[in-house]
Enzyme design. Structure first.
Site, PDB file in Angstrom:
ATOM      1  CB  SER A   1      -4.498 -18.550  13.556  1.00 20.99           C
ATOM      2  OG  SER A   1      -4.413 -17.822  12.347  1.00 20.99           O
TER       3      SER A   1
ATOM      4  N   GLY B   1       0.772 -13.681   3.046  1.00 22.77           N
ATOM      5  CA  GLY B   1       0.378 -12.311   2.712  1.00 22.77           C
ATOM      6  C   GLY B   1      -0.937 -11.884   3.339  1.00 22.77           C
ATOM      7  CG  LEU B   2      -4.223 -13.914   3.461  1.00 22.52           C
ATOM      8  CD1 LEU B   2      -5.166 -15.107   3.544  1.00 22.52           C
ATOM      9  CD2 LEU B   2      -4.932 -12.765   2.755  1.00 22.52           C
ATOM     10  N   GLY B   3      -1.337 -11.538   6.675  1.00 23.74           N
ATOM     11  CA  GLY B   3      -1.094 -10.850   7.948  1.00 23.74           C
ATOM     12  C   GLY B   3      -1.128 -11.744   9.172  1.00 23.74           C
ATOM     13  CB  SER B   4      -0.376 -15.328   9.653  1.00 22.39           C
ATOM     14  OG  SER B   4      -0.017 -16.119  10.728  1.00 22.39           O
TER      15      SER B   4
ATOM     16  CD  GLU C   1       4.260  -7.713  11.764  1.00 21.49           C
ATOM     17  OE1 GLU C   1       4.013  -8.814  12.308  1.00 21.49           O
ATOM     18  OE2 GLU C   1       4.226  -7.532  10.545  1.00 21.49           O
TER      19      GLU C   1
ATOM     20  CG  ASP D   1       1.477  -7.030   7.182  1.00 19.12           C
ATOM     21  OD1 ASP D   1       1.315  -6.331   6.169  1.00 19.12           O
ATOM     22  OD2 ASP D   1       1.854  -8.215   7.151  1.00 19.12           O
TER      23      ASP D   1
HETATM   24  O1  PMV Z   1       3.665 -10.439   2.903  1.00 16.62           O
HETATM   25  P1  PMV Z   1       2.906  -9.435   3.703  1.00 16.62           P
HETATM   26  O2  PMV Z   1       1.480  -9.353   3.395  1.00 16.62           O
HETATM   27  O3  PMV Z   1       3.219  -9.464   5.154  1.00 16.62           O
HETATM   28  O4  PMV Z   1       3.326  -7.996   3.181  1.00 16.62           O
HETATM   29  C1  PMV Z   1       4.578  -7.501   3.161  1.00 16.62           C
HETATM   30  C2  PMV Z   1       4.550  -6.154   2.558  1.00 16.62           C
HETATM   31  C3  PMV Z   1       5.898  -5.681   2.124  1.00 16.62           C
HETATM   32  O5  PMV Z   1       5.714  -4.376   1.596  1.00 16.62           O
HETATM   33  C4  PMV Z   1       6.492  -6.579   1.049  1.00 16.62           C
HETATM   34  C5  PMV Z   1       6.871  -5.623   3.297  1.00 16.62           C
HETATM   35  C6  PMV Z   1       6.547  -4.552   4.306  1.00 16.62           C
HETATM   36  O6  PMV Z   1       7.178  -4.579   5.373  1.00 16.62           O
HETATM   37  O7  PMV Z   1       5.727  -3.656   4.046  1.00 16.62           O
END
Ligand code: PMV
Length: 309
Positions: free
Chosen positions: A92, A99-102, A135, A146
């Site tokens: 990866s 917040g980039l969907g890892s 998830e 995501d």
């Molecule tokens: O942190 P990320 O990019 O996985 O995003 C989460 C997005 C939220 O709205 C905060 C949570 C969700 O389950 O949608």
């Protein structure tokens, strides 16, 4: 040998509010991603992962581990048991908890690789549903945005529990993603917002509703080619996320630096409290904004362009 890939993603609008049924917009980010390679080996299956420095026999990993949960979910859906005779290599380039969907990208790359290796004929809808099960283990009660944007690999307008709508930008959107380098698990910020919402719905419901309205307006701006209006909506969305307590000093500094240096708009992206922010830029000012983000403390800056479909 079988190989499969999944991109990263960023959320453009609507994070957190999406958990409460409001719409959100997310786009794939092909500059980062996960590649999974499956190779036949004799005996018990094994996993090698650069993400968590793991090289282990599957038989030594507890069933509660998200990787083993994915194997179980695949087995249940297809009747195919991958616990013997293969080596999984997970590679990866997506930073974890940023917040980039890892997590979702690992699940989808693994499911795509399993699907190809065992010829199990799962389509993107089925892969998306299975990834959502994982998830839930990572995040508690995730909206599913995501896994959806990564499984469909297109910009999406997402409402929890509704069929996925893809979005077609009429103009390319140039984005910079600034990483604070701060590890920020989404489950923590989602849990904190839940508590605020539960204790003071009269204060937080209107904020959630406004974020949803912004996402709807943003969709119209993307589909009608109005980057200036889109930028203003990003700034408004960031302010509302601050009121939901999910920003932090570092994110605010990066957003401010981007705007001061010519970005059309900027906001935090994803769970917040760290992780990443995004800035909407032009090809002309992208270099200056990138420099400003680095000078304001970004640990890495990724550039990506969302193209018309
Ligand atoms: O942190 P990320 O990019 O996985 O995003 C989460 C997005 C939220 O709205 C905060 C949570 C969700 O389950 O949608």
């Amino acid at each position: 040998m079988t190989q499969a890939h999944a991109s990263g993603k960023v959320i453009l609008f609507g994070e957190h509010a999406v958990v409460y049924g409001q719409p959100a917009i997310a786009v794939p980010v092909s500059q980062v991603g996960v590649t999974v390679t499956i190779e036949p080996i004799p005996g018990g299956s094994r996993v090698i992962s650069n993400l968590i420095g793991r090289n282990a026999l599957l038989s030594s990993i507890p069933p509660s581990d998200p990787f083993m949960a994915l194997i179980a979910v695949f087995f249940q859906a297809t009747g195919t048991d991958p616990r013997h005779g293969v080596q999984f290599e997970i590679d990866s380039t997506i930073p974890v908890a940023s917040g980039l969907g890892s997590g979702a990208a690992v699940s989808i790359a693994l499911l795509r690789a399993l699907n190809a290796h065992y010829s199990t004929n799962l389509g993107p809808v089925a892969i998306n549903e299975l990834a959502y099960e994982i998830e839930k283990i990572h995040h508690g009660s995730p909206s599913g945005i995501d896994n959806s944007v990564i499984a469909f690999d297109k910009p999406v307008f997402f409402v929890k529990g509704h069929p996925i709508e893809t979005l077609n930008p009429v103009l390319p959107l140039d984005l910079l993603i600034g990483d604070t380098g701060i590890y920020a698990p989404t489950s923590q910020s989602v849990g904190d917002v839940k508590l605020l919402f539960h204790n003071h719905p009269e204060l937080y419901q209107p904020i959630i509703d406004q974020v949803g309205e912004i996402a709807r307006e943003a969709r119209a701006c993307i589909e009608n080619g109005l980057p200036e209006s889109l930028g203003k909506l990003m700034i408004e969305n960031h302010q509302l996320l601050r009121r939901l307590t999910v920003s932090c000093g570092e994110l605010d500094r990066l957003v401010e630096a981007a705007i001061q240096n010519g970005a059309i708009g900027a906001k935090l992206s994803g769970g917040g409290r760290g992780g990443n922010m995004i800035a909407l830029v032009t090809p002309e000012n992208a270099g200056a904004v990138r420099q400003a983000l680095l000078a304001a403390g970004a640990k890495a800056v990724y550039g990506t362009t969302v193209m018309p479909l």
